[in-house]
Design a protein around this motif. Structure first.
Motif, mmCIF file in Angstrom:
data_model
loop_
_atom_site.group_PDB
_atom_site.id
_atom_site.type_symbol
_atom_site.label_atom_id
_atom_site.label_comp_id
_atom_site.label_asym_id
_atom_site.label_seq_id
_atom_site.Cartn_x
_atom_site.Cartn_y
_atom_site.Cartn_z
ATOM 1 N N PRO A 41 0.796 -1.232 0.000
ATOM 2 C CA PRO A 41 0.000 0.000 0.000
ATOM 3 C C PRO A 41 0.827 1.280 0.000
ATOM 4 C CG PRO A 41 -0.221 -1.172 2.086
ATOM 5 C CD PRO A 41 0.523 -2.068 1.165
ATOM 6 N N GLY A 42 1.899 1.327 0.733
ATOM 7 C CA GLY A 42 2.710 2.544 0.778
ATOM 8 C C GLY A 42 3.340 2.866 -0.564
ATOM 9 N N ARG A 43 3.830 1.852 -1.234
ATOM 10 C CA ARG A 43 4.500 2.034 -2.519
ATOM 11 C C ARG A 43 3.514 2.236 -3.669
ATOM 12 N NH1 ARG A 43 7.233 -3.177 -4.888
ATOM 13 N NH2 ARG A 43 5.128 -3.449 -5.695
ATOM 14 N N ASP A 44 2.381 1.517 -3.642
ATOM 15 C CA ASP A 44 1.514 1.424 -4.817
ATOM 16 C C ASP A 44 0.239 2.253 -4.770
ATOM 17 O OD1 ASP A 44 3.275 -0.280 -6.059
ATOM 18 O OD2 ASP A 44 2.202 -2.105 -5.492
ATOM 19 N N PHE A 45 -0.042 2.919 -3.651
ATOM 20 C CA PHE A 45 -1.338 3.597 -3.543
ATOM 21 C C PHE A 45 -1.544 4.649 -4.634
ATOM 22 C CE2 PHE A 45 -4.307 6.832 -2.181
ATOM 23 C CZ PHE A 45 -5.410 6.056 -1.886
ATOM 24 N N ALA A 46 -0.576 5.499 -4.874
ATOM 25 C CA ALA A 46 -0.759 6.582 -5.842
ATOM 26 C C ALA A 46 -1.018 6.038 -7.246
ATOM 27 C CB ALA A 46 0.447 7.526 -5.840
ATOM 28 N N GLY A 47 -0.233 5.052 -7.679
ATOM 29 C CA GLY A 47 -0.425 4.461 -9.004
ATOM 30 C C GLY A 47 -1.755 3.746 -9.122
ATOM 31 N N PHE A 48 -2.127 3.021 -8.063
ATOM 32 C CA PHE A 48 -3.435 2.370 -8.053
ATOM 33 C C PHE A 48 -4.538 3.416 -8.162
ATOM 34 C CE2 PHE A 48 -7.120 1.989 -5.381
ATOM 35 C CZ PHE A 48 -7.833 1.050 -6.107
ATOM 36 N N ASN A 49 -4.481 4.440 -7.323
ATOM 37 C CA ASN A 49 -5.548 5.421 -7.237
ATOM 38 C C ASN A 49 -5.750 6.146 -8.568
ATOM 39 O OD1 ASN A 49 -7.475 6.527 -5.315
ATOM 40 N ND2 ASN A 49 -6.405 8.462 -5.627
ATOM 41 N N ALA A 50 -4.669 6.524 -9.226
ATOM 42 C CA ALA A 50 -4.770 7.218 -10.515
ATOM 43 C C ALA A 50 -5.408 6.319 -11.573
ATOM 44 C CB ALA A 50 -3.388 7.680 -10.970
ATOM 45 N N THR A 51 -5.085 5.039 -11.545
ATOM 46 C CA THR A 51 -5.652 4.105 -12.515
ATOM 47 C C THR A 51 -7.111 3.816 -12.203
ATOM 48 O OG1 THR A 51 -3.458 3.128 -12.778
ATOM 49 C CG2 THR A 51 -5.331 1.857 -13.623
ATOM 50 N N TYR A 52 -7.429 3.557 -10.943
ATOM 51 C CA TYR A 52 -8.804 3.302 -10.498
ATOM 52 C C TYR A 52 -9.726 4.448 -10.906
ATOM 53 C CZ TYR A 52 -12.566 2.817 -6.968
ATOM 54 O OH TYR A 52 -13.763 2.715 -6.307
ATOM 55 N N GLU A 53 -9.230 5.678 -10.757
ATOM 56 C CA GLU A 53 -10.045 6.861 -11.032
ATOM 57 C C GLU A 53 -10.470 6.931 -12.497
ATOM 58 O OE1 GLU A 53 -10.065 11.553 -9.783
ATOM 59 O OE2 GLU A 53 -8.124 10.582 -10.112
ATOM 60 N N ARG A 54 -9.741 6.296 -13.401
ATOM 61 C CA ARG A 54 -10.121 6.287 -14.823
ATOM 62 C C ARG A 54 -11.378 5.452 -15.068
ATOM 63 N NH1 ARG A 54 -4.540 4.310 -16.775
ATOM 64 N NH2 ARG A 54 -5.869 2.873 -17.899
ATOM 65 N N PHE A 55 -11.743 4.575 -14.139
ATOM 66 C CA PHE A 55 -12.879 3.670 -14.324
ATOM 67 C C PHE A 55 -14.157 4.151 -13.640
ATOM 68 C CE2 PHE A 55 -9.274 1.046 -15.281
ATOM 69 C CZ PHE A 55 -9.721 0.178 -16.254
ATOM 70 N N VAL A 56 -14.054 5.004 -12.647
ATOM 71 C CA VAL A 56 -15.219 5.430 -11.870
ATOM 72 C C VAL A 56 -15.453 6.920 -12.064
ATOM 73 C CG1 VAL A 56 -15.011 3.588 -10.151
ATOM 74 C CG2 VAL A 56 -13.812 5.742 -9.785
ATOM 75 N N GLU A 57 -16.705 7.335 -11.868
ATOM 76 C CA GLU A 57 -17.067 8.737 -12.018
ATOM 77 C C GLU A 57 -17.716 9.246 -10.734
ATOM 78 O OE1 GLU A 57 -19.629 9.135 -15.401
ATOM 79 O OE2 GLU A 57 -18.126 8.363 -16.791
ATOM 80 N N SER A 58 -17.687 10.551 -10.578
ATOM 81 C CA SER A 58 -18.327 11.192 -9.441
ATOM 82 C C SER A 58 -19.844 11.089 -9.594
ATOM 83 C CB SER A 58 -17.898 12.653 -9.387
ATOM 84 O OG SER A 58 -18.453 13.293 -8.271
ATOM 85 N N PRO A 59 -20.575 10.838 -8.544
ATOM 86 C CA PRO A 59 -20.086 10.617 -7.190
ATOM 87 C C PRO A 59 -19.417 9.249 -7.082
ATOM 88 C CG PRO A 59 -22.456 10.275 -7.240
ATOM 89 C CD PRO A 59 -22.042 10.731 -8.619
ATOM 90 N N TYR A 60 -18.194 9.242 -6.586
ATOM 91 C CA TYR A 60 -17.405 8.017 -6.505
ATOM 92 C C TYR A 60 -17.995 7.041 -5.500
ATOM 93 C CZ TYR A 60 -14.052 10.967 -8.903
ATOM 94 O OH TYR A 60 -13.448 11.803 -9.803
ATOM 95 N N PRO A 61 -17.803 5.751 -5.745
ATOM 96 C CA PRO A 61 -18.243 4.771 -4.749
ATOM 97 C C PRO A 61 -17.488 4.977 -3.428
ATOM 98 C CG PRO A 61 -17.595 3.683 -6.811
ATOM 99 C CD PRO A 61 -17.180 5.121 -6.917
ATOM 100 N N ALA A 62 -18.111 4.622 -2.341
ATOM 101 C CA ALA A 62 -17.381 4.551 -1.082
ATOM 102 C C ALA A 62 -16.291 3.494 -1.271
ATOM 103 C CB ALA A 62 -18.324 4.168 0.053
ATOM 104 N N ARG A 63 -15.167 3.645 -0.569
ATOM 105 C CA ARG A 63 -14.072 2.703 -0.786
ATOM 106 C C ARG A 63 -13.282 2.503 0.490
ATOM 107 N NH1 ARG A 63 -9.597 4.545 -4.908
ATOM 108 N NH2 ARG A 63 -8.436 5.172 -3.061
ATOM 109 N N THR A 64 -12.878 1.259 0.710
ATOM 110 C CA THR A 64 -11.933 0.916 1.754
ATOM 111 C C THR A 64 -10.709 0.342 1.063
ATOM 112 O OG1 THR A 64 -13.721 0.402 3.298
ATOM 113 C CG2 THR A 64 -11.542 -0.523 3.790
#
Length: 129
Positions: A83-106
């Motif tokens: 998580p520490g290393r990969d969060f930013a890359g994951f988050n930027a990629t995930y954001e390409r698939f979802v739109e606002s209002p974004y799903p709740a996420r854990t």
């Protein structure tokens, strides 16, 4: 309670005694989708970005098997191997698939073996007229 199993050949076959998804009480609950190719079961990509794309494509296939897409998703749970290393890359990629209002996420750190990300979702099933 009526439970309906949802399956597709466009996402990896479950590796154990679980369903790709279950529709129940107006919601679709998916199993965790990993970055494995649905036909070869090989891990796709070496980076968090590549693996996130494949996991999200697998998740999209499971949603589509019940006539849904990411606009119906109300909650996701994400497991990251680093998580520490990969969060930013994951988050930027995930954001390409979802739109606002974004799903709740854990998002949690988890030991995932030889892959970097696993994602499951809960989607609201629209009432049919």
């Amino acid at each position: 309670m009526l439970r309906q199993q949802v399956t597709t050949e466009l996402a990896p076959v479950p590796a154990g005694p679980y369903s790709q998804a279950i529709a129940a009480n107006g919601f679709l609950y998916t199993a965790g989708q990993t970055p494995h190719h649905p036909v070869t079961d090989e891990t796709v990509g070496a980076t968090i970005e590549e693996q996130t794309v494949q996991a999200m494509e697998n998740l999209a296939a499971v949603l589509a098997a019940h006539g849904l897409d990411f606009s119906h998703v109300v909650k996701t749970t994400v497991h990251l191997h680093h998580p520490g290393r990969d969060f930013a890359g994951f988050n930027a990629t995930y954001e390409r698939f979802v739109e606002s209002p974004y799903p709740a996420r854990t998002t949690v750190g988890s030991f995932l073996g030889d892959f970097l990300v696993e994602i499951d979702a809960v989607a609201a099933i629209p009432e049919r007229a």
